[in-house]
Design an enzyme around this catalytic site. Structure first.
Site, mmCIF file in Angstrom:
data_model
loop_
_atom_site.group_PDB
_atom_site.id
_atom_site.type_symbol
_atom_site.label_atom_id
_atom_site.label_comp_id
_atom_site.label_asym_id
_atom_site.label_seq_id
_atom_site.Cartn_x
_atom_site.Cartn_y
_atom_site.Cartn_z
ATOM 1 N N GLU A 1 47.648 30.025 30.850
ATOM 2 C CA GLU A 1 46.281 30.323 31.300
ATOM 3 C C GLU A 1 45.266 29.685 30.338
ATOM 4 O O GLU A 1 44.081 29.594 30.624
ATOM 5 C CB GLU A 1 46.044 31.842 31.332
ATOM 6 C CG GLU A 1 46.869 32.557 32.389
ATOM 7 C CD GLU A 1 46.836 34.073 32.186
ATOM 8 O OE1 GLU A 1 46.024 34.585 31.386
ATOM 9 O OE2 GLU A 1 47.664 34.754 32.829
ATOM 10 N N ASP B 1 59.516 36.005 18.116
ATOM 11 C CA ASP B 1 60.581 36.641 17.362
ATOM 12 C C ASP B 1 61.723 37.009 18.326
ATOM 13 O O ASP B 1 61.485 37.700 19.323
ATOM 14 C CB ASP B 1 60.002 37.914 16.707
ATOM 15 C CG ASP B 1 60.894 38.501 15.641
ATOM 16 O OD1 ASP B 1 61.101 37.841 14.614
ATOM 17 O OD2 ASP B 1 61.389 39.630 15.838
#
Ligand code: NOJ
Ligand code: CA
Length: 536
Positions: free
Chosen positions: A259, A206
């Protein structure tokens, strides 16, 4: 699969309005799970969507309908529980459907424990997780920044007990987070890890271009100060938007994402200058994978306007990126209403869909678009949203009494009179419906190498046509979209004077028939043609 998102079709679910599993008038997570067949049942009798973007379902006082989050790692009871979310994710994954969540980074609800702690004491360790400033000498807000919602006014909210203002660039119930604070960063990175470890496939970010603010909190220059909504060049240059420091923040976010394997970031970067927009892809594939194409979702209905929008972005794209092209979202008037796509026999809606699914970009369908849902007039006494976006967020029209269908007498927003005509139930049974066309188009896209990862080139064409070719692995197609309300002529590359019809928006056109350059193209007809081998 690495880079799965490049060939994916996304579908935006606004959870509050998608499917009501318990009949309380508000959509919920079990409702979505129950309705996954509509999105992808593994066959062309469904849309065969590849990925869902779920708008926020986190605990929230619902001042901005979920974009004011009071707990980033839980589910608001109105939508279900974390266990319901896990079931939804698992059910989607079992169908090969990925799920990305809305990550609201710029602000939290003022009911979030972080904010309550920050507010409770000027010396609180969390005070600087938010943006605080003393009043101007006249006691008013510290500077002239405005909320993006015209109804709100200043972007500052006074905290009476401490006498300081805090920054609220949306509603006063959404306090802007201070991404310059390393502890806040760490905490938000943990939020990401929480969901990534649960198995979500990425995030729609957002307003990521708002994460850095001018540290000195300087006024916006008077010429820029009054601009509000996105799509104003003036907004792009305001002092709390699109600052260079934001890119370092986004690289940090991307490294957390990386990750985990095969995850994706899609950014809602509503700045209009294409050269600034594409910076959000990073210098070396180290920021966002995709950004929404804001020029596309605001384009007028003409071939020239769409050509200009597409041409403004495409040549600037680095090789690792793609724009995401949506016709509507929960923030916009639905394209059916804005572009009057249902006029006549709805052929314009089919044309818009064909354009969206055949460009070199990632399409995102807004729930209900596939059946031609329109904006629904909401009488003032039922209006809910601070920014008058209720009309484009009304409940999905499944057809009365069907699984997950909203009961119009309890639904949180009104439903239109023609809700049973424009419904999944009705259209699923009609081979000539818009839904049937979407299914056909998406099934075609799924089998088409050129559409999934082919090159893109404009074809020369009369101005009323949008004409382009896509090619991959020895196969090439031409897409011809006639935006005019009068017939036009087929244009093909000189080396391919004739081609075979693969798909048309016009039910009368025979698939597999040959079409020659100069042949008639019906008013507002879209055609996908297979080009002979010599043409590529
Ligand atoms: C953009 C979202 O799409 C919109 O719905 C929301 O109001 C603002 N950001 C604030 O989070
Ligand atoms: Ca419900």
């Amino acid at each position: 699969m690495r880079d799965w998102w490049r060939s994916a079709v996304f579908y935006q679910i606004y959870p509050r309005s998608f499917a009501d599993g318990n009949g309380d008038g508000i959509g919920d997570l079990p409702g979505i799970t129950a309705r996954l067949d509509h999105l992808n049942d593994g066959s062309a009798a469904s849309l065969q969507i590849d990925a869902l973007w779920l708008s926020p379902f986190f605990p929230s006082p619902q001042v901005d309908f979920g974009y004011d989050i009071s707990d980033f790692t839980a589910v608001d009871p109105v939508y279900g529980s974390l266990a319901d979310f896990d079931r939804l994710l698992d059910a989607a994954h079992r169908r090969g459907v990925r799920v990305i969540l809305d990550l609201v980074l710029n602000h939290s609800s003022t009911q979030h424990p972080w904010f309550l702690e920050a507010q409770s004491d000027r010396r609180s360790a969390r005070r600087s997780w938010y943006v605080w400033a003393d009043p101007a000498p006249d006691g008013g807000p510290p500077n002239n920044w405005l909320s993006s919602f015209p109804a709100v006014g200043s972007a500052w909210t006074l905290d009476k007990p401490s006498g300081q203002y805090f920054l609220t660039t949306f509603t006063p119930a959404q306090a802007d987070l201070n991404w310059h604070n390393p502890e806040l960063r760490k905490a938000m990175h943990e939020v990401m890890r929480f969901w990534l470890a649960r198995g979500v496939d990425g995030f729609r970010l957002d307003v990521p271009h708002r994460l850095a603010k001018n540290a000195a909190l300087r006024d916006n220059p008077p010429s820029l100060a009054a601009a509000r909504r996105f799509m104003h060049h003036a907004v792009d240059r305001q002092r709390h938007i699109d600052l260079p420091e934001v890119h370092e923040t986004l690289r940090g976010i991307r490294s957390v994402l990386d990750e985990f394997e095969d995850r994706v970031l899609l950014g809602e970067v509503t700045i209009t200058d294409p050269s600034r927009l594409v910076r959000y892809f990073g210098d070396q594939d180290d920021e966002l994978h995709m950004v929404f194409d804001v020029l596309f979702w605001n384009s007028e209905w003409s071939a020239a306007a769409f050509r200009a929008a597409i041409s403004a972005i495409d040549p600037l794209l680095p090789p690792w990126s793609l724009p995401c092209r949506a016709l509507s979202t929960h923030d916009h008037v639905r394209a059916t209403s804005r572009l009057r796509l249902l006029e006549g026999d709805g052929r314009r809606a089919r044309l818009a869909a064909m354009m969206q699914m055949t460009l070199r970009s990632v399409p995102c369908i807004y729930y209900g678009e596939e059946i031609g849902m329109t904006d629904v007039p909401v009488p003032p006494e039922r209006a809910k949203d601070v920014d008058r976006r209720d009309a484009n967020r009304t409940p999905m029209q499944w057809g009365s009494g069907t699984l997950g269908a909203f009961d119009p007498s309890t639904a949180w927003l009104p439903m239109p009179q023609d809700r049973d005509r424009i419904s999944v139930l009705r259209q699923a049974a009609d081979p000539c419906s818009l839904l049937a066309f979407y299914r056909q188009l998406l099934a075609y896209r799924r089998r088409s190498n050129p559409l999934q990862h082919g090159s893109f080139a404009w074809l020369s064409s009369p101005p009323e046509l949008l004409a382009y070719s896509r090619a991959a692995e020895g196969t090439a197609i031409a897409v011809l979209l006639n935006f005019a309300r009068h017939p036009s002529r087929v244009v093909l590359p000189p080396e391919a004077p004739s081609a075979t019809v693969e798909l048309s928006t016009d039910p009368g056109r025979a698939m597999g028939s040959a079409v020659a350059s100069g042949a008639l193209l019906a008013a507002e007809e879209g055609l996908i043609l297979r080009l002979p081998c010599a043409a590529h």
